[in-house]
Scaffold this motif. Structure first.
Motif, short mmCIF file in Angstrom:
data_model
loop_
_atom_site.label_atom_id
_atom_site.label_comp_id
_atom_site.label_asym_id
_atom_site.label_seq_id
_atom_site.Cartn_x
_atom_site.Cartn_y
_atom_site.Cartn_z
N PRO A 125 44.16 -46.84 22.78
CA PRO A 125 43.22 -47.97 22.70
C PRO A 125 42.62 -48.41 24.03
O PRO A 125 41.55 -49.02 24.03
N LEU A 126 43.25 -48.11 25.16
CA LEU A 126 42.72 -48.55 26.44
C LEU A 126 41.74 -47.55 27.05
O LEU A 126 41.19 -47.80 28.12
N ALA A 127 41.52 -46.45 26.36
CA ALA A 127 40.57 -45.45 26.84
C ALA A 127 39.17 -45.78 26.34
O ALA A 127 38.99 -46.22 25.20
N PHE A 128 38.18 -45.55 27.20
CA PHE A 128 36.78 -45.74 26.81
C PHE A 128 36.30 -44.45 26.16
O PHE A 128 36.03 -43.45 26.84
N ASN A 129 36.21 -44.44 24.84
CA ASN A 129 35.92 -43.21 24.10
C ASN A 129 34.91 -43.49 22.98
O ASN A 129 35.28 -43.72 21.83
N PRO A 130 33.61 -43.47 23.30
CA PRO A 130 32.60 -43.75 22.27
C PRO A 130 32.62 -42.77 21.11
O PRO A 130 32.18 -43.10 20.01
N TRP A 131 33.13 -41.54 21.34
CA TRP A 131 33.12 -40.54 20.27
C TRP A 131 33.98 -40.97 19.09
O TRP A 131 33.79 -40.47 17.99
N ARG A 132 34.91 -41.91 19.29
CA ARG A 132 35.75 -42.37 18.17
C ARG A 132 34.90 -43.04 17.08
O ARG A 132 35.34 -43.15 15.94
N TRP A 133 33.71 -43.51 17.45
CA TRP A 133 32.85 -44.20 16.50
C TRP A 133 31.88 -43.27 15.77
O TRP A 133 31.25 -43.68 14.79
N MET A 134 31.74 -42.04 16.24
CA MET A 134 30.70 -41.16 15.70
C MET A 134 30.94 -40.85 14.22
O MET A 134 29.97 -40.66 13.46
N VAL A 135 32.20 -40.75 13.79
CA VAL A 135 32.47 -40.45 12.39
C VAL A 135 32.17 -41.65 11.50
O VAL A 135 32.02 -41.51 10.28
#
Length: 399
Positions: free
Chosen positions: A386-396
């Protein structure tokens, strides 16, 4: 020696008085059935610690009292709920003894007609008027072209300069909203309006103590000055036969196309609410997005590729259009991830209209309930790492 003794006696006297005040204030709220917690000083409560420490204040109180505790913040006794299931129940049962419960300073300064202060049919009328301003048609024909034009001008002179990003994003959020509200007059009134607006914002986040020199007094005075500016603007618009295609132009229309006709006082309070609601969220999210993009070059590269692909289909001066906006899937993912990780809005406030039971405790009538939702954004079951900045988690999730 005598001076030292006097100082010592005075110190002990002050210490005794402070201890007695704290004890007295705790005794006032030691009612059977209330959740655990501390209430701080009379009148002031724990507002100073709440504003200075921010999320750390909540973490400390949670460590001592659990996920449901009492406090006294922003001038009102408040119960803080950090339990996700209970928060969901509260938000889904607002009509059952709960209404929006914003601090008194915010209600006083934003106005008695603002959407957060009204209920029932009046709230429905206000909500309809505001939603009409951001309908798909308004976004396509009015909002997008104006934002595109504004941002091109706003960013045009940033080359080879050191930029204070925090100040610039605040300025951007305010000026872009003002242009949407009163496009023709925004440039002429901005310099007078902006400092008053900043004082108004500070006043809403203060104790409602109306004394000279307080943020609350400055906020009230700023509201009076802003109301005077907007009254003059509305009067000028009504005396002019030219129609204006902006938010103010829509709100003051008297024809049949305007289904949600508001009084001048209601229009002024809605304009202040629009400026206020978008100011802190947009400015802070924009600032944090730049920070995260700087720290994550791969995200920046992906974002740039998406925008360059859109730009290749357009001429140099062609504005962003509705279809361009819909195609920005990764851009939306960056915005969502920035909002999640930065957590600009920590929760919402509700007010009890009657004594009610929650989580096995009795909450008195008139108390605020702070539905604290910040921790959900860092739940590893919902957001792995959760503390990582990862926009790809939203792509799905984005279609």
């Amino acid at each position: 020696m005598a001076v030292f003794m006097v100082i010592l006696v005075l110190f002990l006297l002050v210490l005794c008085i402070c201890t007695a005040l704290l004890k007295w204030n705790e005794m006032r709220y030691r009612k059977k059935g209330l959740p655990p917690g501390t209430m701080g000083w009379p009148v002031f409560g724990e507002t100073t610690e709440f504003l200075k420490q921010g999320p750390n204040f909540m973490k400390n109180q949670r460590a001592r009292y659990g996920t449901f505790f009492k406090s006294h913040i922003l001038g009102c006794p408040t119960v803080v709920s950090m339990d996700p299931e209970l928060n969901r129940y509260i938000l889904m049962n607002e009509a059952k003894g709960l209404v929006p419960g914003y601090p008194q300073s915010m209600l006083d300064i934003l106005g008695k007609c603002n959407i957060a202060a009204v209920h029932g049919s009046t709230h429905k009328q206000m909500r309809g008027a505001l939603l009409a301003l951001i309908s798909p048609t308004m976004i396509r024909e009015q909002l997008l072209p104006k934002i595109d034009e504004f941002m091109r001008n706003f960013l045009s002179n940033w080359d080879n300069k050191v930029i204070n990003l925090q100040e610039k994003t605040k300025e951007m959020a305010f000026l872009s909203s003002l242009k949407q509200i009163a496009s023709a007059e925004s440039s002429s009134i901005a310099q007078v309006f902006m400092p008053e607006f900043f004082n108004l914002v500070l006043g809403t986040l203060s104790l409602p103590i109306d004394l000279p020199g307080t943020n609350y007094r400055r906020g009230l005075q700023a509201r009076k000055n802003i109301v005077r500016i907007l009254e003059q603007l509305i009067e000028q618009r009504r005396g002019c036969e030219e129609s204006h295609k902006d938010m103010l132009g829509y709100l003051i229309r008297k024809d049949d196309n305007n289904k949600h006709k508001l009084s001048d006082d209601e229009i002024i309070d809605q304009i202040i609410t629009i400026l206020y609601s978008g100011y802190e969220t947009v400015s802070t999210t924009s600032m944090m997005a730049v920070k995260y993009l700087h720290d994550h070059p791969k995200v920046l590269e992906e974002l740039r590729n998406e925008h360059m692909a859109i730009r290749e289909r357009k001429g140099p001066e062609d504005p962003i259009e509705w279809n361009d906006l819909k195609s920005m899937r990764f851009t939306r993912a960056v915005i969502f991830e920035t909002s999640r990780l930065a957590t600009i809005v920590n929760g919402v406030l509700r007010k009890t209209t009657q004594e009610m039971e929650l989580n096995g405790f009795v909450i008195p009538r008139g108390w605020r309930i702070y539905v604290y939702t910040r921790e959900i954004n860092y739940d590893p079951f919902l957001y792995p790492d959760p503390l990582a900045f990862n926009p790809w988690r939203w792509m799905v999730r984005i279609r």
